[in-house]
Design a protein around this motif. Structure first.
Motif: not given
Length: 575
Positions: A400-413, A493-496
């Motif tokens: 997978l292209r990196l940009a496309n892979l990370r477009a599938q992710l959201a993160m709250v740290s 969600l990392d300790e969101a």
């Protein structure tokens, strides 16, 4: 890095603006041509003007002199303007190239290198490289042209005296060669310490609250003073090595000038010829001195260029993928994944296999060092596993292209990162154009409506560096709103909810429940009460999965999860 390689690479940045650079060259030639013209005008004035009978109109004197200085003024102004035009664009181009590389460096680079050094390279080192181009270009072009013009005229006037006069040139060359190696080494050390000082200042500004609470002012002042004193020492030694060339050159020049005067008197030169010769010889000293002094900034610039090009040549994140997913269903699978951090004695993950179905909520728990954060670093592909593979919807990560892979992710740290921009820009971060309807929905879902109402300009209010104008709980909710706005199929969600008070936590947990519905969610939580409703709880220890199952199942097993839960429940009850 070899000097010729550095010059070629710098020329590649100048090349797009070479037409203006050539125009600057012509302006320098014009400035250089006025030097011998002035000498000739003085010779004619003395020989033909200071007599009983003047051989030309007196109006010629101001006419010629003013014309020469008008030409010189035009050349000097054009040189400064055109040089700055070229240099300012080269500076922007190098910094833009470097910043682009900075954005694509692997995560490991930021763990290995201090923030201060990176900032110093992008800001200060690039400035020194451009200053070198400017000073060297002026010295090696304008001053060389002046030297050539004056020497040619001097040879024409009296070649014997000229040969005596230029004895100072090889002496200057010897001095420059002697100081070159020492100066470059000192400038390399100077760069290293400057990077350390930048780091100290950056940490002092970022950690000002901790410094005050723990009375760390004296310690931070000592750290700063140590670097400052080291820089002062480098500056002093550089000045000694550099300034020693001036008196030696001046003594040699005085000896040469004395000899020339004696020989000129014996050669029966006219007053005008002698004045012209001595004036032009003295004019020759300024460009020669400039050529001698260019060694300092040149070595400083070359040392800086080595650092700049080293970062510019640093390997970026590997992006070998060619496939793209329109929108993933969120099926994540780890197959026998092994990962070890650079220089680590033991693997952070060992033969880990885990299948996460679309829409499933999986919580990762365990004591510190168990591998939870490493798991997230592999999901986001900040690192690649050294063994096994990770798949998204059946497609290997590496395909997978990196940009496309990370477009599938959201993160709250738990470590919220906000930018010195508007609230709207922070929530819609990464979007080229803000959808205000979507933004309003995200604000409402993250329970930020009351916060926005109290801000002076609503969502267009500036929130300060890292959101300093917001409370800790508000900053956490902004991060959650950012994830809601992105609407990615996989949520991390990392300790969101770690920075929220009880009331805010209940409100945001409700928003998170809505957000998590239909999404694959990976939750890292130390407060086990927040993950009781997870579809599956995965207990990790030393990079391995030791237990997994639902909350009630794991409690019934009486294993590691049950022990952690009882300890945490007991601690809460005591409070």
């Amino acid at each position: 890095m070899d000097n010729s390689v550095i010059v070629k690479r710098l020329w590649a940045f100048i090349k797009p603006y070479r037409s203006r650079a050539y125009m600057a060259l012509l302006a320098m030639a014009l400035t250089a041509a006025t030097q011998p013209l002035l000498g000739k005008a003085l010779q004619l004035l003395l020989d033909k003007g200071f007599k009983n009978k003047v051989e030309f109109s007196l109006w010629w004197i101001p006419g010629v002199l003013i014309s020469i200085f008008i030409l010189r003024g035009i050349g000097t102004f054009a040189t400064a303007y055109l040089n700055n035009w070229v240099i300012s664009r080269v500076l922007n181009d190098i910094r833009a190239r470097l910043f682009d590389r900075l954005l694509r460096l692997p995560a490991a680079r930021f763990h290995e290198e201090s923030t201060g050094k990176i900032i110093n390279t992008v800001i200060n080192d690039v400035r020194q490289v451009v200053d070198m181009i400017n000073s060297v270009f002026i010295a090696c072009v304008r001053d060389v042209l002046v030297v050539i013009g004056l020497l040619g005229t001097l040879l024409y006037l009296n070649w014997r005296l000229t040969l005596v006069a230029i004895v100072v040139m090889p002496l200057t060359a010897v001095i420059v060669r002697t100081t070159t190696k020492r100066l470059r080494q000192m400038h390399r050390e100077n760069q290293r310490v400057t990077g350390e000082m930048t780091q100290v200042v950056e940490e002092a500004a970022r950690g000002h609250q901790v410094i005050r609470v723990f009375s760390g002012e004296r310690y931070e002042r000592q750290r700063f003073d140590t670097r400052s004193e080291a820089l002062r020492g480098f500056s002093q030694r550089s000045t000694v090595a550099f300034a020693a060339t001036t008196p030696i050159t001046q003594v040699a020049t005085a000896m040469t000038l004395s000899l020339v005067i004696v020989l000129a008197i014996r050669a029966n030169m006219t007053v005008g010829e002698f004045t012209q010769f001595v004036t032009m010889m003295l004019m020759l000293l300024t460009p020669l001195k400039s050529l001698a002094e260019v060694n300092g900034p040149m070595q400083r610039g070359i040392a800086a260029a080595e650092t700049v090009f080293e970062m510019m040549d640093s390997p970026v994140e590997l992006d070998t993928g060619t496939r793209e997913l329109a929108k993933a269903s969120g099926h994540l699978r780890f197959e026998n994944v092994v990962f070890r951090y650079p220089n680590a004695a033991t693997p952070a993950l060992q033969d880990l296999t885990l299948d996460i179905q679309p829409g499933q909520t999986v919580a990762l728990v365990g004591i510190s060092g168990g591998g939870k954060s490493t798991f997230v670093n592999l999901v986001t592909r900040f690192y690649d596993p050294e063994g096994g593979r990770i798949l998204l919807d059946g497609v290997p990560y590496t395909d997978l292209r990196l940009a496309n892979l990370r477009a599938q992710l959201a993160m709250v740290s738990q470590n919220v990162v906000l930018f010195d921009d508007t609230l709207a820009a922070n929530i819609a971060y990464g979007a080229l154009r803000i959808d205000y309807e979507r933004l309003a929905a995200a604000v409402k879902a993250a329970h930020l409506t009351d916060v926005v109402a109290r801000l002076p300009d609503g969502v267009e209010s500036m929130i300060g560096e890292n959101g300093m104008r917001l409370s800790g709980g508000q900053r956490q909710r902004v991060a959650i709103a950012r994830a809601i706005y992105k609407d990615a199929p996989i949520l991390i969600l990392d300790e969101a909810t770690s920075a929220l008070d009880n009331e805010s936590e209940r409100a945001v947990q409700a928003a998170l429940d809505t957000l998590m519905a239909g999404r694959t969610t990976i939750v890292i939580a130390h407060r086990l009460s927040t993950i009781e409703r997870a579809d599956r709880i995965v207990v990790m220890e030393q990079g391995r999965i030791v237990e997994q199952g639902a909350h009630d199942e794991l409690l019934a097993q009486g294993g590691m999860y049950a022990n952690l839960y009882r300890l945490q429940f007991a601690a809460t009850a005591e409070q």
